[in-house]
Design a protein around this motif. Structure first.
Motif, PDB file in Angstrom:
ATOM      1  N   ARG A 167     -82.001  12.713 -43.618  1.00  0.00           N
ATOM      2  CA  ARG A 167     -83.465  12.820 -43.662  1.00  0.00           C
ATOM      3  C   ARG A 167     -84.054  11.420 -43.778  1.00  0.00           C
ATOM      4  O   ARG A 167     -83.327  10.441 -43.960  1.00  0.00           O
ATOM      5  CB  ARG A 167     -83.906  13.676 -44.845  1.00  0.00           C
ATOM      6  N   PRO A 168     -85.412  11.300 -43.663  1.00  0.00           N
ATOM      7  CA  PRO A 168     -86.031   9.986 -43.827  1.00  0.00           C
ATOM      8  C   PRO A 168     -85.633   9.336 -45.156  1.00  0.00           C
ATOM      9  O   PRO A 168     -85.551   9.997 -46.190  1.00  0.00           O
ATOM     10  CB  PRO A 168     -87.530  10.303 -43.800  1.00  0.00           C
ATOM     11  N   GLY A 169     -85.377   8.053 -45.094  1.00  0.00           N
ATOM     12  CA  GLY A 169     -84.974   7.328 -46.281  1.00  0.00           C
ATOM     13  C   GLY A 169     -83.478   7.312 -46.519  1.00  0.00           C
ATOM     14  O   GLY A 169     -82.995   6.640 -47.433  1.00  0.00           O
ATOM     15  N   ARG A 170     -82.734   8.030 -45.687  1.00  0.00           N
ATOM     16  CA  ARG A 170     -81.279   8.072 -45.820  1.00  0.00           C
ATOM     17  C   ARG A 170     -80.636   7.572 -44.528  1.00  0.00           C
ATOM     18  O   ARG A 170     -81.286   7.503 -43.486  1.00  0.00           O
ATOM     19  CB  ARG A 170     -80.808   9.505 -46.111  1.00  0.00           C
ATOM     20  N   ASN A 171     -79.335   7.278 -44.623  1.00  0.00           N
ATOM     21  CA  ASN A 171     -78.577   6.787 -43.470  1.00  0.00           C
ATOM     22  C   ASN A 171     -77.583   7.830 -42.985  1.00  0.00           C
ATOM     23  O   ASN A 171     -77.230   8.767 -43.729  1.00  0.00           O
ATOM     24  CB  ASN A 171     -77.823   5.504 -43.842  1.00  0.00           C
ATOM     25  N   VAL A 172     -77.118   7.669 -41.762  1.00  0.00           N
ATOM     26  CA  VAL A 172     -76.056   8.524 -41.229  1.00  0.00           C
ATOM     27  C   VAL A 172     -74.858   8.410 -42.168  1.00  0.00           C
ATOM     28  O   VAL A 172     -74.469   7.308 -42.575  1.00  0.00           O
ATOM     29  CB  VAL A 172     -75.663   8.082 -39.810  1.00  0.00           C
ATOM     30  N   THR A 173     -74.283   9.557 -42.539  1.00  0.00           N
ATOM     31  CA  THR A 173     -73.229   9.554 -43.546  1.00  0.00           C
ATOM     32  C   THR A 173     -72.272  10.723 -43.367  1.00  0.00           C
ATOM     33  O   THR A 173     -72.548  11.656 -42.601  1.00  0.00           O
ATOM     34  CB  THR A 173     -73.850   9.616 -44.963  1.00  0.00           C
ATOM     35  N   ILE A 174     -71.163  10.669 -44.074  1.00  0.00           N
ATOM     36  CA  ILE A 174     -70.217  11.788 -44.148  1.00  0.00           C
ATOM     37  C   ILE A 174     -70.600  12.640 -45.354  1.00  0.00           C
ATOM     38  O   ILE A 174     -70.957  12.109 -46.407  1.00  0.00           O
ATOM     39  CB  ILE A 174     -68.773  11.272 -44.331  1.00  0.00           C
ATOM     40  N   ALA A 175     -70.541  13.957 -45.211  1.00  0.00           N
ATOM     41  CA  ALA A 175     -70.856  14.863 -46.310  1.00  0.00           C
ATOM     42  C   ALA A 175     -69.978  16.100 -46.209  1.00  0.00           C
ATOM     43  O   ALA A 175     -69.317  16.327 -45.184  1.00  0.00           O
ATOM     44  CB  ALA A 175     -72.338  15.258 -46.270  1.00  0.00           C
ATOM     45  N   GLY A 176     -69.972  16.886 -47.262  1.00  0.00           N
ATOM     46  CA  GLY A 176     -69.243  18.146 -47.231  1.00  0.00           C
ATOM     47  C   GLY A 176     -69.889  19.108 -46.256  1.00  0.00           C
ATOM     48  O   GLY A 176     -71.113  19.269 -46.254  1.00  0.00           O
ATOM     49  N   ALA A 177     -69.093  19.748 -45.424  1.00  0.00           N
ATOM     50  CA  ALA A 177     -69.640  20.672 -44.425  1.00  0.00           C
ATOM     51  C   ALA A 177     -70.327  21.866 -45.067  1.00  0.00           C
ATOM     52  O   ALA A 177     -71.213  22.477 -44.471  1.00  0.00           O
ATOM     53  CB  ALA A 177     -68.534  21.145 -43.481  1.00  0.00           C
ATOM     54  N   GLY A 178     -69.926  22.195 -46.295  1.00  0.00           N
ATOM     55  CA  GLY A 178     -70.526  23.339 -46.984  1.00  0.00           C
ATOM     56  C   GLY A 178     -71.525  22.947 -48.043  1.00  0.00           C
ATOM     57  O   GLY A 178     -71.881  23.766 -48.901  1.00  0.00           O
ATOM     58  N   SER A 179     -72.008  21.711 -47.993  1.00  0.00           N
ATOM     59  CA  SER A 179     -72.932  21.234 -49.029  1.00  0.00           C
ATOM     60  C   SER A 179     -74.358  21.734 -48.842  1.00  0.00           C
ATOM     61  O   SER A 179     -75.215  21.539 -49.699  1.00  0.00           O
ATOM     62  CB  SER A 179     -72.925  19.700 -49.078  1.00  0.00           C
ATOM     63  N   MET A 180     -74.625  22.382 -47.712  1.00  0.00           N
ATOM     64  CA  MET A 180     -75.929  22.994 -47.443  1.00  0.00           C
ATOM     65  C   MET A 180     -75.689  24.396 -46.886  1.00  0.00           C
ATOM     66  O   MET A 180     -74.593  24.689 -46.397  1.00  0.00           O
ATOM     67  CB  MET A 180     -76.709  22.152 -46.422  1.00  0.00           C
ATOM     68  N   PRO A 181     -76.693  25.264 -46.947  1.00  0.00           N
ATOM     69  CA  PRO A 181     -76.530  26.634 -46.426  1.00  0.00           C
ATOM     70  C   PRO A 181     -76.261  26.631 -44.914  1.00  0.00           C
ATOM     71  O   PRO A 181     -77.085  26.152 -44.133  1.00  0.00           O
ATOM     72  CB  PRO A 181     -77.863  27.307 -46.743  1.00  0.00           C
ATOM     73  N   ILE A 182     -75.122  27.166 -44.500  1.00  0.00           N
ATOM     74  CA  ILE A 182     -74.729  27.173 -43.082  1.00  0.00           C
ATOM     75  C   ILE A 182     -75.302  28.406 -42.376  1.00  0.00           C
ATOM     76  O   ILE A 182     -75.130  29.537 -42.834  1.00  0.00           O
ATOM     77  CB  ILE A 182     -73.200  27.162 -42.947  1.00  0.00           C
ATOM     78  N   LEU A 183     -75.974  28.155 -41.265  1.00  0.00           N
ATOM     79  CA  LEU A 183     -76.459  29.250 -40.419  1.00  0.00           C
ATOM     80  C   LEU A 183     -75.363  29.687 -39.451  1.00  0.00           C
ATOM     81  O   LEU A 183     -75.158  30.872 -39.218  1.00  0.00           O
ATOM     82  CB  LEU A 183     -77.704  28.803 -39.648  1.00  0.00           C
ATOM     83  N   GLY A 184     -74.643  28.722 -38.888  1.00  0.00           N
ATOM     84  CA  GLY A 184     -73.584  29.045 -37.957  1.00  0.00           C
ATOM     85  C   GLY A 184     -73.019  27.790 -37.309  1.00  0.00           C
ATOM     86  O   GLY A 184     -73.423  26.668 -37.634  1.00  0.00           O
ATOM     87  N   VAL A 185     -72.073  28.011 -36.407  1.00  0.00           N
ATOM     88  CA  VAL A 185     -71.390  26.905 -35.743  1.00  0.00           C
ATOM     89  C   VAL A 185     -71.445  27.102 -34.232  1.00  0.00           C
ATOM     90  O   VAL A 185     -71.292  28.218 -33.739  1.00  0.00           O
ATOM     91  CB  VAL A 185     -69.894  26.828 -36.195  1.00  0.00           C
ATOM     92  N   VAL A 186     -71.679  26.003 -33.494  1.00  0.00           N
ATOM     93  CA  VAL A 186     -71.712  26.070 -32.025  1.00  0.00           C
ATOM     94  C   VAL A 186     -70.719  25.053 -31.467  1.00  0.00           C
ATOM     95  O   VAL A 186     -70.383  24.063 -32.113  1.00  0.00           O
ATOM     96  CB  VAL A 186     -73.123  25.803 -31.459  1.00  0.00           C
ATOM     97  N   ARG A 187     -70.240  25.348 -30.253  1.00  0.00           N
ATOM     98  CA  ARG A 187     -69.211  24.520 -29.616  1.00  0.00           C
ATOM     99  C   ARG A 187     -69.682  24.072 -28.234  1.00  0.00           C
ATOM    100  O   ARG A 187     -69.702  24.877 -27.284  1.00  0.00           O
ATOM    101  CB  ARG A 187     -67.905  25.287 -29.529  1.00  0.00           C
ATOM    102  N   PRO A 188     -70.030  22.811 -28.067  1.00  0.00           N
ATOM    103  CA  PRO A 188     -70.521  22.330 -26.771  1.00  0.00           C
ATOM    104  C   PRO A 188     -69.539  22.445 -25.629  1.00  0.00           C
ATOM    105  O   PRO A 188     -69.941  22.599 -24.476  1.00  0.00           O
ATOM    106  CB  PRO A 188     -70.868  20.854 -27.054  1.00  0.00           C
ATOM    107  N   ASP A 189     -68.226  22.353 -25.909  1.00  0.00           N
ATOM    108  CA  ASP A 189     -67.249  22.357 -24.806  1.00  0.00           C
ATOM    109  C   ASP A 189     -66.416  23.634 -24.776  1.00  0.00           C
ATOM    110  O   ASP A 189     -65.270  23.615 -24.349  1.00  0.00           O
ATOM    111  CB  ASP A 189     -66.340  21.138 -24.897  1.00  0.00           C
ATOM    112  N   LYS A 190     -67.024  24.735 -25.157  1.00  0.00           N
ATOM    113  CA  LYS A 190     -66.287  26.007 -25.123  1.00  0.00           C
ATOM    114  C   LYS A 190     -66.192  26.516 -23.698  1.00  0.00           C
ATOM    115  O   LYS A 190     -67.176  26.470 -22.961  1.00  0.00           O
ATOM    116  CB  LYS A 190     -66.999  27.045 -25.993  1.00  0.00           C
TER     117      LYS A 190
END
Length: 346
Positions: free
Chosen positions: A323-346
Motif C-alpha cells: 500500500r502507499p507508504g510501503r515497499n514491495v516485500t515478501i509476506a506470508g501468503a495467508g497474512s490477509m483474507p484470501i479470496l482465491g488463486v488464479v493461474r496465468p499459464d494454466k
C-alpha cells in the motif's frame, strides 16, 4: 449495528485525541500513551482507508486501460476513414470516366450505330465493349456504395468510441480524486500519532499478520502441496522478487515503482504472458485453481472485493506491493483474507 459500532469507535477516537491534545493541563505534558484498544481502533480505521484507496486504484487502472484501448481504436478508425474517403474519391473519378466513355460510344440507339458503322462485325465488337463498360460501371457503382457504407460505419464507430473514451476519462478522474481523498485521510490520522505510537502500530500490524499466517499454515492448507513453477512462472517470480524494496505508487507499473496489480501484470509479462492490468480483472478473467494446488507464479487474490493481489513464491510466502507508504516485500501468503488463486499459464 455496524453503524453504531463505527460511530462509537469514531467518538472514542475523537474523545481520546481531544483529551490528549487539550492545552493548559499539567497532566497533558508529557502526553499519556494511548491504550492498546485505541491504537487497535486507529489501525482498523487506517487499514479501512487504505483498502478504499486500493479499490479506487483498481477503478483508476481499469479506466486507464480502457481509455488507452479506446484511444488506439479511435486512431485506427481515423486511418480507415481517411483511406475510405480516398477510395471514394478514386471510385467517383472512375465512375465519371466510365459514364463519359459510354456517352461517347453508346449514346445512339443500336440500329443507328449499325447503319453508321457499315460493318456488322465492327458493330458487334463495339456493342460487346459497351456491355463490358456498362458492367464495369455497375461494378464501380456497387463498390462505391459499399465503400460509402463502410465509411459511415467507421464514422459511427469512431463517435461511439469517443463517447466511451470520455466516460473512461471521467471515471479515471473520479477514481483519482477518491484515491487522493482516502490516502490523505489515512495520512492525517497517522500524523496524530507520536513516533513511538506509530512504531507500536507497526508492531501490532506485524503481530496480526503473523497470527493470521500461523493459523493459515496450521490449518494444513499447504500440507502435501509440492507444485513446481513452470518456465514462465519462474521468470515471473524472478521479476517480482527483483522489485523488492521499490515503493508502492498507485497506478504505477514499473520500473521504479508499482501498485499491487502493476507488479503482477508486469511480472507475468516478463514470464511471457500478457494478463489483465487490475486485480479485479485478473481475478475475473484468469483460470482459478484451488489454494492447495498453488505453485510459484500463481496469483493470490485478497479480500471480498478482490482489491489486492500478490504472487505466490513458494513455502507459504508471496511477494506483493502492499500500500502507499510501503515497499514491495515478501509476506506470508495467508497474512490477509484470501479470496482465491488464479493461474496465468494454466
Amino acid at each position: 449495528m455496524n453503524r453504531r459500532r463505527s460511530a462509537a469507535t469514531a467518538i472514542a477516537l475523537v474523545c481520546a485525541l481531544t483529551v490528549l491534545a487539550a492545552p493548559g493541563q499539567a497532566y497533558a505534558d508529557p502526553k499519556p500513551p494511548r491504550s492498546e484498544q485505541i491504537l487497535q481502533a486507529v489501525r482498523g480505521e487506517i487499514d479501512a482507508l487504505y483498502r478504499k484507496a486500493a479499490a479506487a486504484t483498481d477503478a483508476y487502472n481499469l479506466a486507464e486501460e480502457r481509455a488507452d484501448k479506446q484511444s488506439s481504436e479511435i486512431v485506427k478508425l481515423a486511418r480507415e476513414i481517411v483511406e475510405g474517403q480516398k477510395r471514394i474519391d478514386r471510385l467517383k473519378k472512375q465512375v465519371g470516366a466510365e459514364a463519359r466513355a459510354q456517352y461517347r460510344t453508346g449514346g445512339l440507339p443500336p440500329e443507328a450505330q449499325m447503319m453508321l458503322s457499315g460493318d456488322p462485325q465492327h458493330f458487334l465488337d463495339g456493342a460487346g465493349r459497351i456491355r463490358e463498360g456498362q458492367q464495369a460501371a455497375a461494378g464501380l457503382l456497387g463498390e462505391l456504395s459499399r465503400t460509402q457504407a463502410d465509411l459511415e460505419a467507421y464514422t459511427k464507430d469512431a463517435t461511439a468510441q469517443w463517447q466511451r473514451l470520455e466516460s473512461s476519462r471521467k471515471k479515471k478522474e473520479a477514481a483519482k480524486k477518491e484515491i487522493k481523498k482516502q490516502i490523505a485521510a489515512a495520512e492525517k490520522l497517522e500524523s496524530t500519532l507520536e513516533k513511538e505510537e506509530r512504531a507500536r502500530l507497526l508492531t501490532m500490524e506485524q503481530e496480526a499478520q503473523f497470527r493470521a499466517q500461523t493459523a493459515w499454515l496450521d490449518s494444513g492448507v499447504l500440507r502435501g502441496a509440492a507444485g513446481k513453477a513452470t518456465k514462465g512462472g519462474a521468470a515471473a517470480v524472478a521479476y517480482a522478487t527483483a522489485q523488492i524494496g521499490k515503493p508502492y505508487v498507485w497506478g504505477a507499473e514499473g520500473p521504479g515503482s508499482f501498485d499491487c496489480s502493476g507488479l503482477t501484470s508486469q511480472a507475468w509479462l516478463a514470464g511471457g504472458r500478457a494478463i489483465p492490468r487490475t486485480s479485479q480483472e485478473q481475478w475475473k478473467r484468469l483460470p482459478r485453481v484451488d489454494v492447495r494446488d498453488m505453485r510459484p507464479g500463481d496469483l493470490i487474490v485478497y479480500f471480498d472485493d478482490a482489491s489486492h493481489i500478490g504472487m505466490y513464491v513458494g513455502d507459504g510466502a508471496m511477494v506483493h506491493a502492499p500500500r502507499p507508504g510501503r515497499n514491495v516485500t515478501i509476506a506470508g501468503a495467508g497474512s490477509m483474507p484470501i479470496l482465491g488463486v488464479v493461474r496465468p499459464d494454466k
